[in-house]
Design a protein around this motif. Structure first.
Motif, PDB file in Angstrom:
ATOM      1  N   PHE A  53      46.140 -10.923  20.130  1.00 56.63           N
ATOM      2  CA  PHE A  53      46.461 -10.345  18.824  1.00 56.63           C
ATOM      3  C   PHE A  53      47.440  -9.181  18.914  1.00 56.63           C
ATOM      4  CE2 PHE A  53      42.575 -11.588  16.016  1.00 56.63           C
ATOM      5  CZ  PHE A  53      42.836 -12.917  16.286  1.00 56.63           C
ATOM      6  N   SER A  54      47.820  -8.781  20.120  1.00 56.66           N
ATOM      7  CA  SER A  54      48.711  -7.624  20.248  1.00 56.66           C
ATOM      8  C   SER A  54      50.121  -7.918  19.745  1.00 56.66           C
ATOM      9  CB  SER A  54      48.766  -7.148  21.702  1.00 56.66           C
ATOM     10  OG  SER A  54      49.298  -8.160  22.544  1.00 56.66           O
ATOM     11  N   GLU A  55      50.449  -9.197  19.550  1.00 55.39           N
ATOM     12  CA  GLU A  55      51.749  -9.603  19.016  1.00 55.39           C
ATOM     13  C   GLU A  55      51.543 -10.656  17.934  1.00 55.39           C
ATOM     14  OE1 GLU A  55      54.608  -8.318  19.769  1.00 55.39           O
ATOM     15  OE2 GLU A  55      54.023  -7.106  21.510  1.00 55.39           O
ATOM     16  N   ASP A  83      45.886   4.737  18.465  1.00 52.23           N
ATOM     17  CA  ASP A  83      45.637   4.325  17.087  1.00 52.23           C
ATOM     18  C   ASP A  83      46.449   3.092  16.710  1.00 52.23           C
ATOM     19  OD1 ASP A  83      44.185   6.638  17.162  1.00 52.23           O
ATOM     20  OD2 ASP A  83      45.205   7.604  15.468  1.00 52.23           O
ATOM     21  N   THR A  84      47.653   2.985  17.253  1.00 49.59           N
ATOM     22  CA  THR A  84      48.520   1.854  16.916  1.00 49.59           C
ATOM     23  C   THR A  84      47.949   0.534  17.417  1.00 49.59           C
ATOM     24  OG1 THR A  84      49.811   2.320  18.922  1.00 49.59           O
ATOM     25  CG2 THR A  84      50.628   3.229  16.827  1.00 49.59           C
ATOM     26  N   VAL A  85      47.163   0.594  18.486  1.00 47.60           N
ATOM     27  CA  VAL A  85      46.545  -0.638  19.007  1.00 47.60           C
ATOM     28  C   VAL A  85      45.499  -1.146  18.027  1.00 47.60           C
ATOM     29  CG1 VAL A  85      45.174  -1.641  20.879  1.00 47.60           C
ATOM     30  CG2 VAL A  85      47.003   0.001  21.398  1.00 47.60           C
ATOM     31  N   TYR A  86      44.648  -0.253  17.532  1.00 42.16           N
ATOM     32  CA  TYR A  86      43.664  -0.657  16.532  1.00 42.16           C
ATOM     33  C   TYR A  86      44.354  -1.217  15.293  1.00 42.16           C
ATOM     34  CZ  TYR A  86      40.180   2.001  19.189  1.00 42.16           C
ATOM     35  OH  TYR A  86      39.347   2.469  20.172  1.00 42.16           O
ATOM     36  N   ASP A  87      45.421  -0.556  14.864  1.00 45.56           N
ATOM     37  CA  ASP A  87      46.126  -1.008  13.670  1.00 45.56           C
ATOM     38  C   ASP A  87      46.696  -2.405  13.859  1.00 45.56           C
ATOM     39  OD1 ASP A  87      47.343  -0.209  10.961  1.00 45.56           O
ATOM     40  OD2 ASP A  87      49.093  -0.877  12.104  1.00 45.56           O
ATOM     41  N   ARG A  88      47.254  -2.666  15.021  1.00 37.82           N
ATOM     42  CA  ARG A  88      47.869  -3.964  15.281  1.00 37.82           C
ATOM     43  C   ARG A  88      46.811  -5.069  15.397  1.00 37.82           C
ATOM     44  NH1 ARG A  88      50.849  -7.828  14.326  1.00 37.82           N
ATOM     45  NH2 ARG A  88      49.454  -9.394  15.181  1.00 37.82           N
ATOM     46  N   VAL A  89      45.800  -4.827  16.227  1.00 38.02           N
ATOM     47  CA  VAL A  89      44.833  -5.888  16.555  1.00 38.02           C
ATOM     48  C   VAL A  89      43.837  -6.132  15.422  1.00 38.02           C
ATOM     49  CG1 VAL A  89      42.996  -6.547  18.159  1.00 38.02           C
ATOM     50  CG2 VAL A  89      45.085  -5.495  19.027  1.00 38.02           C
ATOM     51  N   ARG A  91      43.986  -4.425  11.807  1.00 36.80           N
ATOM     52  CA  ARG A  91      44.576  -4.475  10.472  1.00 36.80           C
ATOM     53  C   ARG A  91      45.679  -5.519  10.346  1.00 36.80           C
ATOM     54  NH1 ARG A  91      49.487  -4.063   8.414  1.00 36.80           N
ATOM     55  NH2 ARG A  91      49.963  -2.621  10.102  1.00 36.80           N
ATOM     56  N   ALA A  92      46.690  -5.449  11.218  1.00 32.98           N
ATOM     57  CA  ALA A  92      47.846  -6.339  11.080  1.00 32.98           C
ATOM     58  C   ALA A  92      47.461  -7.794  11.324  1.00 32.98           C
ATOM     59  CB  ALA A  92      48.949  -5.908  12.048  1.00 32.98           C
ATOM     60  N   ALA A  93      46.665  -8.062  12.353  1.00 34.97           N
ATOM     61  CA  ALA A  93      46.283  -9.456  12.648  1.00 34.97           C
ATOM     62  C   ALA A  93      45.457 -10.054  11.523  1.00 34.97           C
ATOM     63  CB  ALA A  93      45.526  -9.523  13.966  1.00 34.97           C
ATOM     64  N   THR A  94      44.578  -9.260  10.928  1.00 37.35           N
ATOM     65  CA  THR A  94      43.790  -9.768   9.796  1.00 37.35           C
ATOM     66  C   THR A  94      44.689 -10.079   8.605  1.00 37.35           C
ATOM     67  OG1 THR A  94      41.866  -8.481  10.512  1.00 37.35           O
ATOM     68  CG2 THR A  94      41.874  -9.257   8.234  1.00 37.35           C
ATOM     69  N   HIS A 139      39.580   3.317  14.714  1.00 39.28           N
ATOM     70  CA  HIS A 139      39.007   1.967  14.698  1.00 39.28           C
ATOM     71  C   HIS A 139      38.464   1.640  13.307  1.00 39.28           C
ATOM     72  CE1 HIS A 139      35.604  -0.856  15.086  1.00 39.28           C
ATOM     73  NE2 HIS A 139      36.344  -1.450  16.023  1.00 39.28           N
ATOM     74  N   ASP A 140      37.690   2.572  12.742  1.00 45.41           N
ATOM     75  CA  ASP A 140      37.079   2.312  11.447  1.00 45.41           C
ATOM     76  C   ASP A 140      38.109   2.328  10.321  1.00 45.41           C
ATOM     77  OD1 ASP A 140      34.651   2.092  12.705  1.00 45.41           O
ATOM     78  OD2 ASP A 140      34.049   4.157  12.309  1.00 45.41           O
ATOM     79  N   ARG A 141      39.130   3.176  10.453  1.00 43.67           N
ATOM     80  CA  ARG A 141      40.207   3.156   9.450  1.00 43.67           C
ATOM     81  C   ARG A 141      40.949   1.828   9.479  1.00 43.67           C
ATOM     82  NH1 ARG A 141      40.720   8.570  11.269  1.00 43.67           N
ATOM     83  NH2 ARG A 141      42.410   7.994  12.706  1.00 43.67           N
TER      84      ARG A 141
END
Length: 308
Positions: A53-55, A83-89, A91-94, A139-141
């Motif tokens: 999910f990182s890409e 924080d950017t890892v949580y956002d990518r894996v 938020r963005a993947a979902t 993570h929770d955000r």
């Protein structure tokens, strides 16, 4: 007609219990994991490889002929993660999954979020879905932002916000608490009067299967927890007894225990258990969901499974 359900993160702690439960509920399960060799097998289970999910990637192969989706995959909270890892894996993947479902005949995307998306790790009053969300960690955000992505995509959805999940072979903070509770350290158990809501793995699996079968849960967000909260003192006592340890010492100041965890880089565990967090699952209970495991017997079974 038998429905086909895609489960992402199928080899994880929740996924390994959910996949056979869905198969037993007359569903064909496309079980997606980074390593399909780790997945359960069965006539109704189709193991498939899940991309990193990182890409961004093409969801089409996973979504072909799918009627429902249970989205478990993500990344757990751990120190040192940007924080950017949580956002990518998360938020963005979902969001990409939700948009890939738009225009398809997907009947539901069930997203397993987190109680942290609702209220962080500690709140002085029982929490409800109607409370304004107040996530604390990155993570929770990201979990809360992923929920928003799903709603904005206008696909049929259900969102579950589970409390801390426990069960046989649990990992992470719950596993660490079990090890600490079973240790010879003089824990002042009686000092920990704060209450916490937990969630048995079997109860979470039952909630997912129940929601998929219940049209009334479409478009809804639910907090999920065992109905009766438990004090940390009682939790430690149960874990010690189940592990064959003598009862913990009586009352004493909890500060040394907090200092021990924070100095050993386990401050997140203290943040997650040292305060009050009572979850009211009344909204989901009102739909007809009934948990099959009570917290106290579930904790004992969790410890004993680790001793086998």
């Amino acid at each position: 007609m038998i429905r086909r359900v895609l489960v992402t993160g199928a080899s994880g702690f929740v996924g390994r219990a959910l996949v056979p439960a869905l198969a037993a509920a007359d569903r064909l399960v496309r079980a997606a994991a980074r390593n399909p060799a780790d997945l359960p097998r069965g006539d109704r289970i189709e193991p498939v490889r899940m991309p990193d999910f990182s890409e961004p990637f093409d969801w089409e192969p996973l979504l072909a002929d799918v009627d429902e989706i249970v989205h478990l995959a993500g990344i757990p909270y751990r120190s040192g993660v940007e924080d950017t890892v949580y956002d990518r894996v998360i938020r963005a993947a979902t969001g990409e999954l939700a948009r890939a479902c738009a225009g398809r005949s997907i009947q539901r995307v069930l997203f397993v979020s987190s109680v942290g998306a609702q209220a962080g790790s500690a709140v002085e009053h029982p929490i409800h879905e109607t409370d304004a969300p107040h996530p604390v960690t990155a993570h929770d955000r990201a979990k809360l932002a992923a929920e928003a992505e799903l709603r904005q995509a206008r696909v049929p959805f259900t969102i579950l916000r589970p409390a801390l999940v426990y069960g046989p072979h649990v990992k992470g903070n719950m596993a660490l608490l079990m090890r600490i509770s079973a240790s010879p350290w003089p824990l002042p158990a009686a000092a920990f009067s704060n209450r916490r809501s937990l969630l048995a793995l079997d109860n979470l699996v039952d909630a997912i299967v129940f929601c998929l079968a219940n049209p009334a849960t479409l478009g809804e967000t639910y907090l999920v927890a065992d109905p009766d909260p438990i004090t940390l003192a009682e939790m430690i006592t149960i874990l010690r007894e189940a592990a064959g340890r003598p009862a913990a010492p009586g009352a004493g100041p909890p500060a040394p225990f907090e200092i021990l965890l924070r100095s050993s880089e386990r401050s997140v565990l203290w943040d997650r258990i040292g305060g009050e967090l009572v979850v009211d699952p009344g909204k989901l209970l009102a739909t007809g969901w009934r948990p099959s495991v009570d917290t106290r017997s579930g904790l004992r079974a969790t410890v004993r499974a680790g001793l086998d």
